[in-house]
Design an enzyme around this catalytic site. Sequence first.
Site, PDB file in Angstrom:
ATOM      1  CE  LYS A  84      -0.346   1.216   4.671  1.00 11.23           C
ATOM      2  NZ  LYS A  84      -1.181   1.976   5.587  1.00 11.23           N
ATOM      3  CB  SER A 124      -7.929   3.660  -1.624  1.00  9.75           C
ATOM      4  OG  SER A 124      -7.355   4.939  -1.561  1.00  9.75           O
ATOM      5  CE1 TYR A 149      -3.075   3.447  -2.468  1.00 13.72           C
ATOM      6  CE2 TYR A 149      -2.761   1.159  -1.824  1.00 13.72           C
ATOM      7  CZ  TYR A 149      -3.418   2.381  -1.674  1.00 13.72           C
ATOM      8  OH  TYR A 149      -4.401   2.507  -0.725  1.00 13.72           O
ATOM      9  CE  LYS A 153      -5.992  -0.761  -1.782  1.00 10.46           C
ATOM     10  NZ  LYS A 153      -6.331  -1.903  -0.938  1.00 10.46           N
ATOM     11  NE  ARG A 231      -4.663  14.012  -0.119  1.00 10.90           N
ATOM     12  CZ  ARG A 231      -4.264  15.013  -0.906  1.00 10.90           C
ATOM     13  NH1 ARG A 231      -4.914  16.171  -0.869  1.00 10.90           N
ATOM     14  NH2 ARG A 231      -3.227  14.858  -1.709  1.00 10.90           N
TER      15      ARG A 231
HETATM   16  C1  WQD Z   1      -1.767  13.612   3.068  1.00 12.60           C
HETATM   17  C2  WQD Z   1      -1.379  15.068   2.823  1.00 12.60           C
HETATM   18  C3  WQD Z   1       0.540  15.320   1.393  1.00 12.60           C
HETATM   19  C4  WQD Z   1       3.382  13.511   4.224  1.00 12.60           C
HETATM   20  C5  WQD Z   1      -2.361   8.099   0.505  1.00 12.60           C
HETATM   21  C6  WQD Z   1      -2.997   7.106  -0.441  1.00 12.60           C
HETATM   22  C7  WQD Z   1      -4.306   6.636   0.130  1.00 12.60           C
HETATM   23  C8  WQD Z   1      -4.055   6.022   1.466  1.00 12.60           C
HETATM   24  C9  WQD Z   1      -3.442   7.077   2.397  1.00 12.60           C
HETATM   25  C10 WQD Z   1      -2.899   3.952   1.998  1.00 12.60           C
HETATM   26  C11 WQD Z   1      -0.986  15.350   1.370  1.00 12.60           C
HETATM   27  C12 WQD Z   1       0.837  15.837   2.799  1.00 12.60           C
HETATM   28  C13 WQD Z   1       2.229  13.988   3.624  1.00 12.60           C
HETATM   29  C14 WQD Z   1       4.419  14.418   4.567  1.00 12.60           C
HETATM   30  C15 WQD Z   1       3.087  16.224   3.710  1.00 12.60           C
HETATM   31  N1  WQD Z   1      -3.227   4.893   1.247  1.00 12.60           N
HETATM   32  N2  WQD Z   1       2.099  15.313   3.374  1.00 12.60           N
HETATM   33  N3  WQD Z   1       4.236  15.748   4.294  1.00 12.60           N
HETATM   34  O1  WQD Z   1      -1.340  10.884  -0.163  1.00 12.60           O
HETATM   35  O2  WQD Z   1      -3.621  11.685   0.734  1.00 12.60           O
HETATM   36  O3  WQD Z   1      -3.169   9.240   0.565  1.00 12.60           O
HETATM   37  O4  WQD Z   1      -2.215   7.544   1.794  1.00 12.60           O
HETATM   38  O5  WQD Z   1      -3.212   3.643   3.093  1.00 12.60           O
HETATM   39  O6  WQD Z   1      -4.855   5.653  -0.732  1.00 12.60           O
HETATM   40  O7  WQD Z   1      -3.270   7.738  -1.676  1.00 12.60           O
HETATM   41  O8  WQD Z   1      -1.974  10.579   2.285  1.00 12.60           O
HETATM   42  O9  WQD Z   1      -0.830  11.083   4.409  1.00 12.60           O
HETATM   43  O10 WQD Z   1       0.585  10.665   2.337  1.00 12.60           O
HETATM   44  O11 WQD Z   1      -0.723  12.795   2.540  1.00 12.60           O
HETATM   45  O12 WQD Z   1       2.958  17.438   3.478  1.00 12.60           O
HETATM   46  O13 WQD Z   1       5.507  14.053   5.112  1.00 12.60           O
HETATM   47  O14 WQD Z   1      -0.223  15.372   3.600  1.00 12.60           O
HETATM   48  O15 WQD Z   1       1.105  16.170   0.408  1.00 12.60           O
HETATM   49  O16 WQD Z   1      -1.435  16.663   1.051  1.00 12.60           O
HETATM   50  P1  WQD Z   1      -2.502  10.699   0.764  1.00 12.60           P
HETATM   51  P2  WQD Z   1      -0.669  11.239   2.932  1.00 12.60           P
END
Ligand code: WQD
Length: 336
Positions: A84, A124, A149, A153, A231
Amino acid sequence: MAILVTGGAGFIGSHTCVQLLNAGYEVIVLDNLSNASEKSLDRVRELTGKNLKFYKGDILDRDILNKVFETEDISSVIHFAGLKSVGESVKKPLEYYDNNITGTLTLVDVMRQHNVKNIIFSSSATVYGDPAEIPITEKCPKGQCTNPYGWTKSMLEQILTDIQHADNEWNVVLLRYFNPIGAHPSGRMGENPNGIPNNLMPYITQVAVGKLKELSIFGDDYDTTDGTGVRDYIHVMDLADGHVKALSKLAKGTGLSIYNLGTGTGYSVLDIVHNFERATGIKIPYKVAPRRAGDIAVCYSNADKAKKELGWEANYGILEMCRDSWNWQKSNPEGY
Ligand code: WQD
């Protein structure tokens, strides 16, 4: 009759096992422990005072799958098992398609051979790509995924849809998770990523506990109120409850059903940082870094359909999500 939970030692899987046991279900877990610790299952037993049976194995291993279905009396499957990591999937597409797609095809073929045709699939919001509408309803067209990934899904949703359409004895529920965070309120279970976290909340909690120096915010020039990505964060306990509700729907013979599991509220990265600081009193140092490839600006749900048809809605608020994420991390700085 038991529920087989593939990937049940993982973050969402283990929290779902707690709620399944608390709801009176018999639970069987299959997990290859490639991205999970068996200790999470000890915590499930500790928190519920109930037992569950664990099989260590891979969904690609037809022999172990046959052994499980021959030994146990399984009525339905909740299928979490899969790779994932968005970033890793870009580097290793073959491994992701083989594990997630071939593994699921093997699982559903063995299910069919044993006449078990009830499945809840861990999907997802990523299947919406850069969503055509905000807030996102289940009628929103699926989009262009930005990584392998996400494509696994999306493809698996199509595969399960086609299987159900070809044989209406199948009952399929596709649950589209938004952004799962938080932890069991006891602090005894939580998110336990391998290595440097890809996701926002575990990165923040590792900064808070001193394992990481500062948060990099990936871009502050998006078309959002403060320029950072938005998000729909949902407490993992709410997500777990959504699976219990979906099982009831499955038992009634649902055919094919699709539900968003989100709160309907979007929070920016800076909102999360500020709410985490409010909930814990801990300052989170950060710097603004370049955008991350594949990220979209805004993604949050309209979760009315799950409320109407499953009688489910998210109850935990953002401060509780931050509180519980921190409570887990501070009590388990090295994870399980
Ligand atoms: C959230 C926000 C980043 C890390 C993904 C998958 C989803 C699910 C969850 C698996 C974004 C920002 C993040 C960091 C940051 N998958 N960010 N600094 O990308 O929305 O979703 O993970 O379980 O299917 O698509 O989640 O938590 O990575 O990012 O600024 O160090 O936080 O740019 O805006 P995402 P995320």
